[in-house]
Design a protein around this motif. Structure first.
Motif, PDB file in Angstrom:
ATOM      1  N   GLU A 147     -51.521  42.837 -53.180  1.00  0.00           N
ATOM      2  CA  GLU A 147     -51.036  41.936 -54.188  1.00  0.00           C
ATOM      3  C   GLU A 147     -50.290  42.538 -55.273  1.00  0.00           C
ATOM      4  O   GLU A 147     -49.075  41.964 -55.390  1.00  0.00           O
ATOM      5  N   ASP A 148     -50.935  43.447 -55.683  1.00  0.00           N
ATOM      6  CA  ASP A 148     -50.318  44.398 -56.749  1.00  0.00           C
ATOM      7  C   ASP A 148     -48.878  45.115 -56.203  1.00  0.00           C
ATOM      8  O   ASP A 148     -47.973  45.360 -56.990  1.00  0.00           O
ATOM      9  N   SER A 202     -45.965  42.761 -56.299  1.00  0.00           N
ATOM     10  CA  SER A 202     -45.260  42.688 -57.473  1.00  0.00           C
ATOM     11  C   SER A 202     -44.561  44.043 -57.963  1.00  0.00           C
ATOM     12  O   SER A 202     -43.490  43.801 -58.207  1.00  0.00           O
ATOM     13  N   THR A 261     -50.084  32.032 -51.766  1.00  0.00           N
ATOM     14  CA  THR A 261     -50.299  31.800 -53.317  1.00  0.00           C
ATOM     15  C   THR A 261     -49.089  31.025 -54.128  1.00  0.00           C
ATOM     16  O   THR A 261     -47.974  31.795 -53.483  1.00  0.00           O
ATOM     17  N   GLN A 306     -48.006  32.473 -56.512  1.00  0.00           N
ATOM     18  CA  GLN A 306     -47.242  33.690 -57.277  1.00  0.00           C
ATOM     19  C   GLN A 306     -46.109  34.106 -56.098  1.00  0.00           C
ATOM     20  O   GLN A 306     -44.817  34.614 -56.234  1.00  0.00           O
ATOM     21  N   ARG A 307     -46.888  34.309 -54.790  1.00  0.00           N
ATOM     22  CA  ARG A 307     -45.984  34.984 -53.704  1.00  0.00           C
ATOM     23  C   ARG A 307     -44.943  33.992 -53.269  1.00  0.00           C
ATOM     24  O   ARG A 307     -43.950  34.274 -52.946  1.00  0.00           O
ATOM     25  N   ALA A 321     -43.254  32.001 -55.273  1.00  0.00           N
ATOM     26  CA  ALA A 321     -42.608  32.061 -56.087  1.00  0.00           C
ATOM     27  C   ALA A 321     -41.473  33.402 -56.062  1.00  0.00           C
ATOM     28  O   ALA A 321     -40.209  33.367 -56.267  1.00  0.00           O
ATOM     29  N   TYR A 322     -42.390  34.514 -55.454  1.00  0.00           N
ATOM     30  CA  TYR A 322     -41.387  35.739 -55.336  1.00  0.00           C
ATOM     31  C   TYR A 322     -40.625  35.273 -54.148  1.00  0.00           C
ATOM     32  O   TYR A 322     -39.270  35.990 -54.044  1.00  0.00           O
TER      33      TYR A 322
END
Length: 450
Positions: A141-142, A145, A170, A172-173, A175-176
């Motif tokens: 995950e890091d 990012s 997720t 966050q992913r 959104a990426y």
């Protein structure tokens, strides 16, 4: 002494790192003394670090290193102290040395990662985290990012797909992914992958949603509609299908069907607020040219929580304000002002909207109320003076303007407007001399602006 014994046990694995040859030639008494000295110095370092005396902690740890130069734990503790001092170079070197001595301990790499992250050295962080991933998969995950921070979108997208497939999606992913797919060069391959994924598993709702988004973003509304209909057929109770259907109906100018789809989306517990806000804003643009749907817009705002409604009424009011739809701007800004009476900016917009809409009686009353809340805010005195001039209450206008003039600080435009309104007030009062004085002053200020 018990505390020292506990600490010795806690870090026993570090002491075990000592090569046997270190004490090979030493007498038993010498070994015991060395161990006691190490224990005392190590304990002292922990005590000093605990009270943030990092310099003294480092001195104690350097004593430990003289006794045990290959103890990874000592280097790790040195790294933590240097990091607390923001001595990033020495911190990284210390953590790195610890990892060379014990390459299987992930905490040493985490220390290096902390340094890289705090110094925003994301390129080096990627090198470190790639090693961490081999020890702990959660660091993928890091890594995602970090690829985003360094604009390595190909690697980020591949890793996102891997994580989506193995551990699930997720926010966050997602959104990426949306950020990456704004670049058209990444969309074609992604669309093909999604179409293939839908063929393999026609009940995977998330793949339809992603594809609808991609088609919509690239203005392929017909295809987005086809996928939305297919989703509705495969999963009849899918609320996400309504997102695509809403866009299609809106583009076809079919307000009734668009409203029906929108209401289903807004009522959904599954769809996040970001999507709902986006739909509401798109509907707002539609309502601008189709005012018969104003009631539906009011209802749509009502779907949100009280806290969200407060923000929305302000945002929607501002949008109508910018489009010079004064009546609708007033409608929403009044709601916001009622719930947030002590916010200056939105109330200034409301007063200006009253002015543009020539509601001078309402303007005079509202401005006077706001002066009670904000006795040092010059804008409200200005609007009170303007309103009273318009309703021919010149004495009251003069009094408000003269009081408010004292509170103007570094605002040339407001100062000009005050002088114009004072000129109007004295004109109404029949004082030609003061009328000319204030109009002339306003004119001088205007010339200074140029």
């Amino acid at each position: 002494m018990k505390i020292k014994k506990y600490l010795l046990q806690l870090f026993f694995f570090g002491i075990l790192c000592i090569p046997a040859k270190v004490f090979a030639q030493a007498e038993p008494d010498d070994i015991a003394l060395a161990e006691d000295s190490f224990q005392d110095s190590f304990y002292e370092s922990l005590k000093q670090k605990g009270i943030e005396n990092y310099d003294k902690a480092i001195v104690a740890l350097e004593k430990c290193l003289k006794l045990q130069p290959q103890n990874a734990v000592v280097y790790y503790e040195l790294g933590k102290n240097y990091l607390s001092q923001k001595d990033y170079k020495k911190a990284y070197e210390s953590f790195s040395q610890a990892s060379l001595i014990d390459p299987k301990n992930k905490w040493f790499y985490i220390g290096m990662y902390d340094v890289c992250y705090q110094t925003k050295d994301y390129a080096q962080a990627i090198v470190v985290v790639n090693k961490l991933v081999g020890m702990d998969m959660k660091y993928k995950e890091d890594l995602t990012s970090l690829y985003m921070y360094t604009d390595q979108y190909d690697k980020a997208l591949a890793l996102i797909k891997d994580l989506d497939d193995t551990v699930g999606e997720t926010p966050q992913r997602n959104a990426y992914k949306q950020q990456i797919l704004k670049d058209s060069k990444y969309r074609i391959g992604e669309k093909d992958q999604l179409l293939e994924a839908i063929k393999k598993n026609p009940k995977d709702e998330s793949k339809y949603i992603a594809l609808i988004y991609l088609y919509s973003e690239s203005n392929q509304e017909e295809k987005a509609y086809e996928i939305a209909k297919k989703l509705e057929k495969e999963i009849p109770d899918s609320e996400f299908a309504q997102v695509g259907l809403f866009k299609f109906h809106l583009n076809k100018n079919d307000g009734e069907k668009a409203v029906a789809a929108m209401n289903k989306v807004l009522d959904s517990k599954k769809i996040d607020n970001e999507v709902k806000y986006k739909i509401l804003k798109e509907f707002l643009v539609f309502v601008k040219n189709n005012p018969q749907f104003n009631t539906d817009l009011d209802k749509a705002v009502g779907y949100f929580s009280n806290e969200d409604q407060a923000t929305l009424t302000k945002d929607v009011g501002r949008i109508f304000y910018e489009r010079k739809n004064w009546e609708r701007a007033i409608h929403y800004l009044e709601i916001y002002s009622k719930n947030n009476p002590q916010e200056v900016e939105s109330n200034i917009f409301l007063l200006q909207a009253y002015t543009e809409n020539k509601q001078f009686d309402v303007l005079a009353k509202k401005a006077s109320e706001l002066i009670d809340f904000f006795p040092m805010q010059p804008d409200f005195y200005y609007y009170s003076g303007l309103a009273n001039n318009q309703i021919k209450n010149y004495k009251k206008a003069k009094d408000f303007l003269e009081m408010g003039m004292d509170y103007i600080v570094d605002n040339r435009n407001l100062e000009i407007n005050f002088n114009i309104q004072l000129g109007e007030a004295f004109n109404g009062l029949g004082d030609a001399k003061k009328k000319e004085y204030y109009f002339l002053k306003a004119d001088q200020l205007l010339k200074q602006k140029k």
